[in-house]
Design a protein around this motif. Structure first.
Motif, PDB file in Angstrom:
ATOM      1  N   ALA A  33       0.826  -1.209   0.000  1.00 35.18           N
ATOM      2  CA  ALA A  33       0.000   0.000   0.000  1.00 35.18           C
ATOM      3  C   ALA A  33       0.858   1.255   0.000  1.00 35.18           C
ATOM      4  CB  ALA A  33      -0.917   0.018   1.222  1.00 35.18           C
ATOM      5  N   VAL A 200      -5.808  -1.044   4.575  1.00 36.37           N
ATOM      6  CA  VAL A 200      -4.433  -1.550   4.520  1.00 36.37           C
ATOM      7  C   VAL A 200      -4.276  -2.768   5.422  1.00 36.37           C
ATOM      8  CG1 VAL A 200      -2.010  -1.003   4.937  1.00 36.37           C
ATOM      9  CG2 VAL A 200      -3.537   0.731   3.980  1.00 36.37           C
ATOM     10  N   CYS A 204      -3.286  -5.672   2.915  1.00 32.77           N
ATOM     11  CA  CYS A 204      -1.882  -5.512   2.530  1.00 32.77           C
ATOM     12  C   CYS A 204      -0.900  -6.157   3.506  1.00 32.77           C
ATOM     13  CB  CYS A 204      -1.559  -4.027   2.365  1.00 32.77           C
ATOM     14  SG  CYS A 204      -2.561  -3.226   1.100  1.00 32.77           S
ATOM     15  N   MET A 207       3.410  -1.369   3.769  1.00 36.47           N
ATOM     16  CA  MET A 207       2.966  -0.063   3.301  1.00 36.47           C
ATOM     17  C   MET A 207       4.131   0.905   3.267  1.00 36.47           C
ATOM     18  SD  MET A 207       1.107   1.394   6.717  1.00 36.47           S
ATOM     19  CE  MET A 207       0.890  -0.244   7.411  1.00 36.47           C
TER      20      MET A 207
END
Length: 251
Positions: A33, A200, A204, A207
Motif C-alpha cells: 500500500a 491496509v 496488505c 505499506m
C-alpha cells in the motif's frame, strides 16, 4: 524477483515536481500500500507505473523489465490499473461486453466470448450483465466490471487507486473481499493507493507512508496493530485513524 521496482523516481506535471526520490520494491505476490493524505503523490506514482504520467526520471521495472516513458503493449499485458471512480472509468455509451472485448481485440487475443464470460463469473456477475450499459449498473457492479476489464489480459500486477472510496460503505467490503479472493486465486501482486488504514490492515502486507511527494517510512501492516511506526508523520496518521501512538511504549 520484484514485481515492481522503483528507483529514485521523480514525477512532474510540467514544472511542478510532485513525487521525489521514491524507492520501492514490491515482491511477486505481495500486496503493498501507498498511504498518506490527499496530494501526497500516491496516485501519481501509480500513473507513472501505468504510463499515464510520462514526465518522470529514475527507473521503473515491472517483473524485471525496465519500462520506457511510452504506453507499451507488453507492459499493459503485465500490469493493469483499477481507478477510483467506477462512474468515470467506464464509457457511458459502451456495453459491458464492448468494454471487456476491446482489450482482447487490441492485443489480438482469441476465444473472446469465453474469456468475457469467464471474467464476468470471476468478479461475481452473471451473463445477464453482459450487454448492459453503465447507467444500468450500481456502483459496486460498475467497479466489478472495471476489475474484470483489468484482469481480462491476465496481468500479474494490479494497480489499485482507492478502489472502494467512491462506493457506498455497504458495498466496500464486498469489493475488498473480491480483490482479496482474486489475488489468492490468480497469484496477483497489488500496489494499492488508499488513505484508509483499516483497508491496509485487511488487504496488505506492507505499506509506504508518503508525505509531500516523498516516502517517509516503509512499515509492515502489523504496525497498524501494534503502533510500530517511527516517523512522526506516520504516527500522526496512525493516531488520526484511531490508533494509540503510545501503545508500543505502554505494553
Amino acid at each position: 524477483m520484484s514485481a515492481i521496482s522503483l528507483k529514485n523516481l521523480d514525477v512532474s506535471y510540467g514544472h511542478n515536481k510532485v513525487v521525489t526520490g521514491v524507492n520501492i520494491d514490491v515482491a511477486e505476490g505481495e500486496s503493498f500500500a501507498l498511504v498518506g493524505e490527499s496530494g501526497s503523490g500516491k496516485s501519481t506514482v501509480l500513473k507513472a507505473i501505468a504510463g499515464l504520467a510520462p514526465e518522470w526520471t529514475g527507473e521503473i521495472s515491472l517483473l524485471g523489465q525496465s519500462r520506457s516513458h511510452m504506453v507499451e503493449r507488453s507492459s499493459a499485458k503485465q500490469c493493469q490499473m483499477v481507478f477510483q471512480d467506477p462512474y468515470g472509468s467506464l464509457h457511458p455509451r459502451k456495453s459491458v461486453d464492448t468494454v471487456l472485448m476491446e482489450p482482447l481485440m487490441v492485443h489480438g487475443i482469441g476465444n473472446r466470448n469465453a474469456r468475457v464470460m469467464e471474467m464476468l463469473a470471476a468478479v461475481g456477475l452473471d451473463k445477464r450483465f453482459r450487454f448492459r450499459f453503465p447507467h444500468q449498473l450500481s456502483g459496486g457492479q460498475r467497479q466489478r466490471v472495471a476489475i474484470a476489464r483489468a484482469l481480462i489480459l491476465e496481468p500479474k500486477v494490479m494497480l489499485l487507486d482507492e478502489p472502494t472510496s467512491a462506493l457506498d460503505v455497504s458495498v466496500q467490503a464486498e469489493i475488498l473481499n473480491l480483490l482479496k479472493k482474486l489475488r489468492r486465486e490468480q497469484d496477483l501482486t497489488y500496489l494499492m493507493v488508499t488513505h484508509n488504514l483499516p483497508v491496509v490492515s485487511f488487504m496488505c502486507d506492507r505499506m509506504a507512508v508518503m508525505n509531500k511527494g516523498r516516502i517517509v517510512e516503509i512499515a509492515s501492516a502489523s504496525a497498524l496493530h501494534d503502533g510500530g511506526f517511527i516517523d512522526p508523520y506516520s504516527l500522526s496518521l496512525y493516531a488520526a485513524s484511531g490508533g494509540n501512538p503510545d501503545k508500543k511504549d505502554t505494553e
